[in-house]
Motif scaffolding. Structure first.
Motif, short mmCIF file in Angstrom:
data_model
loop_
_atom_site.label_atom_id
_atom_site.label_comp_id
_atom_site.label_asym_id
_atom_site.label_seq_id
_atom_site.Cartn_x
_atom_site.Cartn_y
_atom_site.Cartn_z
N ARG A 1 0.83 -1.16 -0.03
CA ARG A 1 0.08 0.02 -0.06
C ARG A 1 1.01 1.30 -0.01
O ARG A 1 0.51 2.19 -0.94
CB ARG A 1 -0.95 -0.04 1.29
N LEU A 2 1.97 1.22 0.78
CA LEU A 2 2.75 2.47 0.92
C LEU A 2 3.70 2.70 -0.43
O LEU A 2 3.53 3.53 -0.89
CB LEU A 2 3.92 2.40 2.10
N TYR A 3 4.11 1.55 -1.02
CA TYR A 3 4.85 1.67 -2.32
C TYR A 3 3.78 2.21 -3.45
O TYR A 3 4.20 3.09 -4.28
CB TYR A 3 5.39 0.48 -2.60
N ARG A 4 2.76 1.63 -3.47
CA ARG A 4 1.88 2.21 -4.43
C ARG A 4 1.45 3.46 -4.34
O ARG A 4 1.35 4.18 -5.21
CB ARG A 4 0.54 1.13 -4.58
N SER A 5 1.23 3.89 -3.06
CA SER A 5 0.73 5.43 -3.01
C SER A 5 1.94 6.40 -3.28
O SER A 5 1.61 7.37 -3.27
CB SER A 5 0.31 5.46 -1.25
N HIS A 6 2.98 5.92 -3.38
CA HIS A 6 4.14 6.60 -3.74
C HIS A 6 4.57 6.40 -5.32
O HIS A 6 5.60 6.79 -5.58
CB HIS A 6 5.42 6.50 -2.98
N GLY A 7 3.76 5.59 -6.18
CA GLY A 7 3.82 5.75 -7.59
C GLY A 7 4.55 4.36 -7.86
O GLY A 7 4.75 4.38 -9.20
N TYR A 8 4.75 3.42 -7.12
CA TYR A 8 5.28 2.38 -7.60
C TYR A 8 4.50 1.35 -8.07
O TYR A 8 3.21 1.41 -7.77
CB TYR A 8 6.10 1.60 -6.36
N VAL A 9 4.65 0.52 -9.10
CA VAL A 9 3.89 -0.41 -9.68
C VAL A 9 4.56 -1.75 -9.58
O VAL A 9 5.92 -1.75 -9.90
CB VAL A 9 3.27 -0.04 -11.34
N PRO A 10 3.88 -2.77 -9.50
CA PRO A 10 4.44 -4.22 -9.80
C PRO A 10 4.72 -4.54 -11.02
O PRO A 10 4.25 -4.14 -11.83
CB PRO A 10 3.28 -5.06 -8.96
N VAL A 11 6.02 -4.88 -11.01
CA VAL A 11 6.50 -5.51 -12.47
C VAL A 11 7.03 -6.80 -12.66
O VAL A 11 7.24 -7.30 -13.65
CB VAL A 11 7.73 -4.50 -12.85
N ALA A 12 7.14 -7.47 -11.54
CA ALA A 12 7.57 -8.94 -11.37
C ALA A 12 7.18 -9.54 -10.24
O ALA A 12 6.93 -8.87 -8.93
CB ALA A 12 9.05 -8.91 -11.51
N ARG A 13 7.23 -10.73 -10.12
CA ARG A 13 6.77 -11.66 -8.97
C ARG A 13 7.65 -13.00 -9.22
O ARG A 13 7.78 -13.43 -10.19
CB ARG A 13 5.25 -12.12 -9.07
N GLU A 14 8.31 -13.27 -8.06
CA GLU A 14 9.27 -14.45 -8.02
C GLU A 14 9.04 -15.33 -6.97
O GLU A 14 9.13 -14.86 -5.69
CB GLU A 14 10.68 -13.95 -8.04
N PRO B 1 7.90 -21.81 -0.48
CA PRO B 1 6.66 -22.29 -0.52
C PRO B 1 5.64 -21.25 0.15
O PRO B 1 4.47 -21.26 -0.20
CB PRO B 1 6.57 -23.76 0.35
N ARG B 2 6.10 -20.49 0.88
CA ARG B 2 5.30 -19.51 1.48
C ARG B 2 5.57 -17.96 1.18
O ARG B 2 4.79 -17.20 1.58
CB ARG B 2 5.56 -19.45 3.19
N LEU B 3 6.63 -17.77 0.25
CA LEU B 3 7.00 -16.39 0.02
C LEU B 3 7.28 -16.21 -1.55
O LEU B 3 7.89 -16.81 -2.22
CB LEU B 3 8.18 -16.00 0.58
N ILE B 4 6.30 -14.95 -1.89
CA ILE B 4 6.48 -14.56 -3.58
C ILE B 4 6.86 -13.21 -3.14
O ILE B 4 6.42 -12.44 -2.88
CB ILE B 4 4.95 -14.69 -4.17
N LEU B 5 8.20 -12.83 -3.74
CA LEU B 5 8.74 -11.36 -3.92
C LEU B 5 8.02 -10.64 -5.02
O LEU B 5 7.94 -11.14 -6.21
CB LEU B 5 10.02 -11.45 -4.16
N VAL B 6 7.51 -9.44 -4.56
CA VAL B 6 7.08 -8.60 -5.69
C VAL B 6 7.90 -7.47 -5.63
O VAL B 6 8.35 -6.82 -4.96
CB VAL B 6 5.54 -7.98 -5.10
N THR B 7 8.34 -7.44 -7.16
CA THR B 7 9.33 -6.42 -7.21
C THR B 7 8.31 -5.05 -8.12
O THR B 7 7.37 -5.35 -8.66
CB THR B 7 10.11 -6.74 -8.33
#
Length: 167
Positions: A130-143, A147-153
């Motif tokens: 929420r913080l990053y999106r409110s500052h203009g960041y957009v998701p560009v990748a998921r890795e 088994p429990r973690l997907i990193l969102v870039t």
């Protein structure tokens, strides 16, 4: 409180306070993912000192206490990599994380003409997203890193990068 929070460049003398704050702040992230072996919780004092020496870091102080911090560096592509944005739990939800994010962006935009900013967080870290999106960041990748973690870039163009691409 009676005191105001000040933001300044971190120094080598701040490393121990940053590490202790990092350990405190990442407990909630570890709980979300059920993994207490994440890098911010296992990083050594030497590792923090090396990051401070190799990149740029900011701290927010309340008196003599470091209550928030952020680190970053410019990679070989000219991208400012922003990492470990941490705010003491008692200081969260007051805009301090956003102030630090804006301050490190301003540093990299002015000092090194970064083409874009990039950071990452876990897929369940809703407050961070929420913080990053409110500052203009957009998701560009998921890795998927486990088994429990997907990193969102997430990325954001700098003002200079936006100008170049629109010219």
């Amino acid at each position: 409180m009676g005191m105001s929070v000040t933001i300044s460049a971190a120094t080598a003398q701040d490393a121990e306070q940053i590490l202790k704050l990092q350990y405190l702040c990442y407990q909630s992230e570890a709980a979300i993912y059920g993994d207490y072996a994440i890098e911010p919780l296992t990083q050594s004092l030497g590792g923090v000192r090396a990051e401070l020496a190799q990149g740029h870091a900011l701290v927010a102080r309340l008196g003599d206490e470091v209550v928030a911090s952020v680190r970053g560096w410019i990679d070989e592509t000219g991208t400012a990599q922003i990492s470990k944005l941490i705010v003491h739990p008692r200081m969260q939800r007051h805009g301090l994380g956003g102030r630090l994010l804006a301050a490190i962006e301003a540093h990299f935009a002015a000092a090194s003409a970064a083409k874009k900013f990039q950071l990452f967080t876990g897929h369940r870290s809703e407050g961070n997203l929420r913080l990053y999106r409110s500052h203009g960041y957009v998701p560009v990748a998921r890795e998927e890193v486990g088994p429990r973690l997907i990193l969102v870039t997430l990325e954001k163009e700098t003002a200079a990068g936006t100008f170049v691409t629109s010219a």
